[in-house]
Design a protein around this motif. Structure first.
Motif, PDB file in Angstrom:
ATOM      1  N   LEU A 111      40.237  51.957  43.970  1.00  0.00           N
ATOM      2  CA  LEU A 111      39.514  53.323  44.246  1.00  0.00           C
ATOM      3  C   LEU A 111      39.745  53.320  45.884  1.00  0.00           C
ATOM      4  O   LEU A 111      40.056  54.429  46.304  1.00  0.00           O
ATOM      5  CB  LEU A 111      38.197  53.275  43.724  1.00  0.00           C
ATOM      6  CG  LEU A 111      37.396  54.136  44.447  1.00  0.00           C
ATOM      7  CD1 LEU A 111      37.948  55.868  43.727  1.00  0.00           C
ATOM      8  CD2 LEU A 111      35.680  54.278  43.843  1.00  0.00           C
ATOM      9  N   LEU A 112      39.136  52.395  46.411  1.00  0.00           N
ATOM     10  CA  LEU A 112      39.008  52.236  48.129  1.00  0.00           C
ATOM     11  C   LEU A 112      40.549  52.700  48.588  1.00  0.00           C
ATOM     12  O   LEU A 112      40.668  53.520  49.402  1.00  0.00           O
ATOM     13  CB  LEU A 112      38.343  51.472  48.630  1.00  0.00           C
ATOM     14  CG  LEU A 112      37.057  50.949  48.167  1.00  0.00           C
ATOM     15  CD1 LEU A 112      36.521  49.783  48.647  1.00  0.00           C
ATOM     16  CD2 LEU A 112      35.939  51.976  48.624  1.00  0.00           C
ATOM     17  N   ARG A 170      42.840  43.597  55.893  1.00  0.00           N
ATOM     18  CA  ARG A 170      44.185  44.143  55.245  1.00  0.00           C
ATOM     19  C   ARG A 170      43.828  45.605  54.826  1.00  0.00           C
ATOM     20  O   ARG A 170      44.694  46.612  54.854  1.00  0.00           O
ATOM     21  CB  ARG A 170      44.323  43.122  54.016  1.00  0.00           C
ATOM     22  CG  ARG A 170      45.560  43.751  52.987  1.00  0.00           C
ATOM     23  CD  ARG A 170      45.471  42.957  51.784  1.00  0.00           C
ATOM     24  NE  ARG A 170      46.365  43.827  51.007  1.00  0.00           N
ATOM     25  CZ  ARG A 170      46.193  43.525  49.583  1.00  0.00           C
ATOM     26  NH1 ARG A 170      45.415  42.485  49.045  1.00  0.00           N
ATOM     27  NH2 ARG A 170      46.823  43.935  48.582  1.00  0.00           N
ATOM     28  N   LEU A 171      42.514  45.979  54.229  1.00  0.00           N
ATOM     29  CA  LEU A 171      42.311  47.453  53.846  1.00  0.00           C
ATOM     30  C   LEU A 171      42.664  48.363  55.059  1.00  0.00           C
ATOM     31  O   LEU A 171      43.164  49.135  54.901  1.00  0.00           O
ATOM     32  CB  LEU A 171      40.966  47.265  53.468  1.00  0.00           C
ATOM     33  CG  LEU A 171      40.536  48.709  52.953  1.00  0.00           C
ATOM     34  CD1 LEU A 171      41.293  49.017  51.395  1.00  0.00           C
ATOM     35  CD2 LEU A 171      38.978  48.711  52.883  1.00  0.00           C
ATOM     36  N   ASP A 196      34.808  55.110  38.578  1.00  0.00           N
ATOM     37  CA  ASP A 196      35.672  55.571  39.485  1.00  0.00           C
ATOM     38  C   ASP A 196      35.699  57.285  39.508  1.00  0.00           C
ATOM     39  O   ASP A 196      35.724  57.844  40.464  1.00  0.00           O
ATOM     40  CB  ASP A 196      36.831  55.036  39.555  1.00  0.00           C
ATOM     41  CG  ASP A 196      37.251  53.655  40.066  1.00  0.00           C
ATOM     42  OD1 ASP A 196      36.027  53.065  40.366  1.00  0.00           O
ATOM     43  OD2 ASP A 196      38.173  52.935  40.048  1.00  0.00           O
ATOM     44  N   GLU A 197      35.653  57.679  38.321  1.00  0.00           N
ATOM     45  CA  GLU A 197      35.873  58.983  37.843  1.00  0.00           C
ATOM     46  C   GLU A 197      34.744  59.767  38.634  1.00  0.00           C
ATOM     47  O   GLU A 197      35.074  61.004  39.114  1.00  0.00           O
ATOM     48  CB  GLU A 197      35.779  59.401  36.534  1.00  0.00           C
ATOM     49  CG  GLU A 197      37.184  58.832  35.678  1.00  0.00           C
ATOM     50  CD  GLU A 197      37.180  57.282  35.562  1.00  0.00           C
ATOM     51  OE1 GLU A 197      36.152  56.722  35.673  1.00  0.00           O
ATOM     52  OE2 GLU A 197      38.381  56.781  35.297  1.00  0.00           O
ATOM     53  N   HIS A 198      33.577  59.022  38.563  1.00  0.00           N
ATOM     54  CA  HIS A 198      32.503  59.866  39.348  1.00  0.00           C
ATOM     55  C   HIS A 198      32.625  60.184  40.865  1.00  0.00           C
ATOM     56  O   HIS A 198      32.508  61.336  41.337  1.00  0.00           O
ATOM     57  CB  HIS A 198      31.189  58.855  39.115  1.00  0.00           C
ATOM     58  CG  HIS A 198      29.759  59.471  39.743  1.00  0.00           C
ATOM     59  ND1 HIS A 198      29.169  60.599  39.297  1.00  0.00           N
ATOM     60  CD2 HIS A 198      29.431  59.331  41.192  1.00  0.00           C
ATOM     61  CE1 HIS A 198      28.327  60.626  40.435  1.00  0.00           C
ATOM     62  NE2 HIS A 198      28.489  59.934  41.466  1.00  0.00           N
ATOM     63  N   ALA A 225      31.792  41.461  47.638  1.00  0.00           N
ATOM     64  CA  ALA A 225      32.272  41.442  46.210  1.00  0.00           C
ATOM     65  C   ALA A 225      32.759  42.726  45.628  1.00  0.00           C
ATOM     66  O   ALA A 225      33.622  43.134  45.037  1.00  0.00           O
ATOM     67  CB  ALA A 225      31.104  40.866  45.592  1.00  0.00           C
ATOM     68  N   ASP A 226      32.053  44.082  46.332  1.00  0.00           N
ATOM     69  CA  ASP A 226      32.426  45.271  45.938  1.00  0.00           C
ATOM     70  C   ASP A 226      33.766  45.568  46.428  1.00  0.00           C
ATOM     71  O   ASP A 226      34.376  46.462  45.705  1.00  0.00           O
ATOM     72  CB  ASP A 226      31.486  46.383  46.521  1.00  0.00           C
ATOM     73  CG  ASP A 226      30.087  45.824  46.264  1.00  0.00           C
ATOM     74  OD1 ASP A 226      29.820  45.616  44.933  1.00  0.00           O
ATOM     75  OD2 ASP A 226      29.086  45.951  47.128  1.00  0.00           O
ATOM     76  N   LEU A 227      34.307  45.095  47.541  1.00  0.00           N
ATOM     77  CA  LEU A 227      35.424  45.272  47.948  1.00  0.00           C
ATOM     78  C   LEU A 227      36.534  44.893  47.073  1.00  0.00           C
ATOM     79  O   LEU A 227      37.777  45.719  46.776  1.00  0.00           O
ATOM     80  CB  LEU A 227      36.094  44.781  49.382  1.00  0.00           C
ATOM     81  CG  LEU A 227      37.123  44.866  49.952  1.00  0.00           C
ATOM     82  CD1 LEU A 227      37.610  46.436  49.965  1.00  0.00           C
ATOM     83  CD2 LEU A 227      37.204  44.290  51.177  1.00  0.00           C
ATOM     84  N   VAL A 228      36.446  43.594  46.436  1.00  0.00           N
ATOM     85  CA  VAL A 228      37.371  43.351  45.362  1.00  0.00           C
ATOM     86  C   VAL A 228      37.385  44.092  44.194  1.00  0.00           C
ATOM     87  O   VAL A 228      38.580  44.484  43.662  1.00  0.00           O
ATOM     88  CB  VAL A 228      37.173  41.761  44.917  1.00  0.00           C
ATOM     89  CG1 VAL A 228      38.012  41.301  43.936  1.00  0.00           C
ATOM     90  CG2 VAL A 228      37.181  40.916  46.195  1.00  0.00           C
TER      91      VAL A 228
END
Length: 292
Positions: free
Chosen positions: A169-170, A198-199, A137-139, A161-164
């Protein structure tokens, strides 16, 4: 330098149909790409695919054929952080195009200023593992810090799967965020789509592109199984939706969509003239041109 497209790669449709739906004046194709040509704009050494060339002349010809007025060009991973091909297309288009770049943390202030002058208004963060190698996430926070002074926004590309995995971060991103391709829902599992809704509900800075039914479908053209997802997004978030063709449709292997059919998909997800005007004209004009 010669670049051979990946085996099985389908070139863009050579003769798309004229759509029945007439795009309103000022329509923006808010998601499309230029690839090469590789002899002039070499593909990145770290790329995970090699596309067929698809240059600015073909893109602008399609824009005019479909009846759109403007484009938003999104930097693709096959060019990496070398935005030269996209910038060349932006400069050729003048005020009729804007761009979304890919950058590295060590990009200079001068390079960022040049991108802004060319029409770049955001960066893309790609989390799709088959296209890029994942980073901490720092990147991504370092990239966001670099663009903050310019007032740019963020485009994010992820799969379900990336959303979970990237939820923390998102949901913490501080600026306007645009999600590619409806968040890549699995159309066979509509309940999973609730997580993406929900996001959007919990983060009012989020926008979404109701694009790429050809990537999401199981049934195939005319993409009946994708209509409920696109329609739900347009109905609930009419002021935060964008549309685009995704031309020249990278990594398509099962079928190459007819761009005229993709235009005719619009009234199926945005059934009223008011919703169509917001989706195609008002929203992208406000986000990319500061109008309205």
């Amino acid at each position: 330098m010669n670049f051979t497209p990946d085996a099985g790669w389908l070139p863009f449709h050579p003769a798309p149909s004229k759509p029945d739906f007439r795009l309103p004046p000022g329509t923006v194709d808010a998601h499309c790409h230029v690839f090469g040509p590789g002899a002039r704009f070499p593909y990145a050494t770290e790329r995970k695919y090699t596309p067929c060339d698809a240059g600015k002349e073909d893109l602008f010809a399609l824009r005019d054929f479909l009846g759109a007025d403007r484009n938003v060009l999104v930097q693709a991973t096959c060019h990496g952080a070398d935005n030269s091909a996209m910038v060349d297309a932006l400069q050729a288009a003048g005020d009729r195009a804007r761009g979304i770049a890919m950058i590295r943390p060590d990009v200079s202030d001068g390079e960022l200023a040049d991108l802004h002058a060319a029409g770049v208004r955001g960066i893309r963060l790609n989390f799709v593992r088959r296209l890029v190698d994942p980073k901490p996430d720092e990147h991504y926070h370092r990239l966001i810090d670099r663009i903050a002074p310019l007032g740019w926004h963020i485009v994010v590309y992820f799969e379900a799967a990336d959303l979970v995995e990237r939820w923390k971060l998102l949901s913490s991103l501080p600026t306007t965020v645009v999600v590619d391709h409806m968040g890549r829902p699995d159309v066979t599992r509509p309940l999973d789509f609730e997580r993406f809704l929900r996001l959007l509900r919990e983060n009012e800075q989020y926008w979404v592109k109701v694009t790429c039914p050809e990537r999401l479908t199981v049934a195939g053209p005319p993409y009946d199984d994708v209509v409920p997802f696109g329609r739900a997004l347009v109905a609930e978030f009419p002021d935060r939706v964008l549309w685009g063709t995704d031309w020249p449709h990278p990594n398509m292997r099962s079928h190459m969509p007819d761009d005229g059919q993709l235009v005719d998909f619009v009234p199926r997800i945005a059934p009223s003239p008011d919703l169509q005007q917001k989706l195609l004209v008002d929203n992208p004009s406000r986000l990319y041109w500061g109008r309205g």
